[in-house]
Each structure stands twice: as C-alpha cells, then as structure tokens.
Scaffold this active site. Structure first.
Site, PDB file in Angstrom:
ATOM      1  N   GLY A  47       0.834  -1.184   0.000  1.00 44.50           N
ATOM      2  CA  GLY A  47       0.000   0.000   0.000  1.00 44.50           C
ATOM      3  C   GLY A  47       0.872   1.238   0.000  1.00 44.50           C
ATOM      4  O   GLY A  47       2.102   1.158   0.155  1.00 44.50           O
ATOM      5  N   TYR A  48       0.216   2.378  -0.156  1.00 44.55           N
ATOM      6  CA  TYR A  48       0.935   3.637  -0.276  1.00 44.55           C
ATOM      7  C   TYR A  48       0.551   4.604   0.834  1.00 44.55           C
ATOM      8  O   TYR A  48      -0.619   4.917   1.007  1.00 44.55           O
ATOM      9  CB  TYR A  48       0.675   4.269  -1.658  1.00 44.55           C
ATOM     10  CG  TYR A  48       1.302   3.421  -2.727  1.00 44.55           C
ATOM     11  CD1 TYR A  48       2.606   3.649  -3.133  1.00 44.55           C
ATOM     12  CD2 TYR A  48       0.621   2.331  -3.268  1.00 44.55           C
ATOM     13  CE1 TYR A  48       3.218   2.828  -4.071  1.00 44.55           C
ATOM     14  CE2 TYR A  48       1.222   1.512  -4.199  1.00 44.55           C
ATOM     15  CZ  TYR A  48       2.517   1.763  -4.597  1.00 44.55           C
ATOM     16  OH  TYR A  48       3.132   0.945  -5.513  1.00 44.55           O
ATOM     17  N   LEU A  49       1.566   5.048   1.573  1.00 49.67           N
ATOM     18  CA  LEU A  49       1.365   6.107   2.552  1.00 49.67           C
ATOM     19  C   LEU A  49       1.280   7.444   1.822  1.00 49.67           C
ATOM     20  O   LEU A  49       0.644   8.375   2.288  1.00 49.67           O
ATOM     21  CB  LEU A  49       2.512   6.132   3.567  1.00 49.67           C
ATOM     22  CG  LEU A  49       2.565   4.926   4.503  1.00 49.67           C
ATOM     23  CD1 LEU A  49       3.890   4.893   5.254  1.00 49.67           C
ATOM     24  CD2 LEU A  49       1.400   4.945   5.468  1.00 49.67           C
ATOM     25  N   GLU A 101      -3.175   4.597   2.139  1.00 49.89           N
ATOM     26  CA  GLU A 101      -4.300   5.081   1.349  1.00 49.89           C
ATOM     27  C   GLU A 101      -5.130   3.886   0.880  1.00 49.89           C
ATOM     28  O   GLU A 101      -4.631   2.761   0.811  1.00 49.89           O
ATOM     29  CB  GLU A 101      -3.767   5.846   0.120  1.00 49.89           C
ATOM     30  CG  GLU A 101      -2.927   7.047   0.478  1.00 49.89           C
ATOM     31  CD  GLU A 101      -2.206   7.658  -0.722  1.00 49.89           C
ATOM     32  OE1 GLU A 101      -2.258   7.086  -1.835  1.00 49.89           O
ATOM     33  OE2 GLU A 101      -1.582   8.710  -0.542  1.00 49.89           O
ATOM     34  N   ASN A 114       2.102   0.543  -9.926  1.00 48.04           N
ATOM     35  CA  ASN A 114       1.304   0.040  -8.818  1.00 48.04           C
ATOM     36  C   ASN A 114       0.562   1.155  -8.081  1.00 48.04           C
ATOM     37  O   ASN A 114      -0.575   0.960  -7.654  1.00 48.04           O
ATOM     38  CB  ASN A 114       2.179  -0.759  -7.848  1.00 48.04           C
ATOM     39  CG  ASN A 114       2.530  -2.112  -8.395  1.00 48.04           C
ATOM     40  OD1 ASN A 114       1.708  -3.011  -8.454  1.00 48.04           O
ATOM     41  ND2 ASN A 114       3.776  -2.268  -8.815  1.00 48.04           N
TER      42      ASN A 114
END
Length: 155
Positions: free
Chosen positions: A28-30, A82, A144
């Site tokens: 996942g992406y912060l 996110e 991604n």
C-alpha cells in the site's frame, strides 16, 4: 539509489513452470503523489519501506530507496495506507543473466500480469522470452501506485 526497470505485459502462463521462487505480496501507499511515492510492502515474513521518485521521460529510471522493516512494524503501517492495497503473487524467473519479476495481480487488479526486469543501464540488452508481451514501461497506468487508485478491473 537508482532503479532502472522496464515493464511488459505477459502473454501466457508459460513463465510459471520456469519460476525459481514465488511469493505473496501486499503493498500500500502512505503517499502516492506522482513526484514521489512512499510504499509499505509485506512479502512473505518480511516488511519493506520504499521511497520512489519521479521517473525520467522514458519511465525506466528513477530514484529508489528501500529498507527492510519487521513484520510487526509493517502490518500497522500497511493499515495506515491510502485506500487500494495491491495484492499480487510474484514469480521470479531467470532468463539468461537476468531475473524477471512476474506479478500476477489479485482482487481489483485480477487479470493483469506484468513482468519487470531491472537493468544496469537503460540500453542494456536482454533476452526476451516468448511469454513476454508488449512493453508498458512509459505507461503510468501500469504503475502500482496508479493501480491502487484506478484498478485494472475498472478500466
């Protein structure tokens, strides 16, 4: 701290019989800003924190910094990410002197299979196996971070 990478679509499942390793990945992406991404990844029993910069014009080269973190650290950080965690199975396939990382996506990105190869320089030659399809390196839809917001199933 520079990553030189090319991405390709995959035509069929022939790569699976050639794979040396296979791992489940959740990431996942912060932060998924186009100028920089901050990613949390859980791969097997390990966690990783990765920061990537904006790619060059061809999309092949960009800043990348990565550190291994414990699973105990990675799990709560992944929960803070996110919306749009990516789930995929990664197959590592050696072809000549290079390793292709072939990602078979699940969930909202099911049906998408992408092969990536890291190179020493942008002009490095490499063997292209029969299962390798069209190049998508410069197409940001296949990043991604983009897939986490606009999944493949919704294209």
């Amino acid at each position: 701290m520079v990553e030189i990478e090319r991405k390709f679509l995959v035509l069929n499942d022939d790569f699976k019989a050639l794979a040396l390793r296979k791992n489940q990945i959740a990431q996942g992406y912060l932060n998924s800003h186009p100028e920089r991404t901050v990613r949390i990844r859980i791969k097997g029993e390990s966690g990783y924190l990765t920061i990537k910069g904006k790619g060059n014009k061809s999309g092949t080269t960009r800043f990348e910094w990565e550190a291994e973190i414990s699973l105990v650290e990675a799990k709560p950080l992944l929960a803070l990410c996110e919306k749009g965690v990516i789930i995929k199975t990664r197959y590592e396939v050696e072809v000549e002197s290079h390793t292709f990382e072939v990602d078979v996506f699940s969930g909202e990105n099911e049906g998408l299979v992408i092969a990536e190869i890291e190179l020493k320089n942008e002009n490095e030659l490499f063997e292209k196996p029969d299962w390798l399809g069209p190049e998508v390196t410069a197409d940001k839809r296949y990043y991604n971070a983009y897939l986490s917001k606009k999944p493949f199933k919704k294209w």
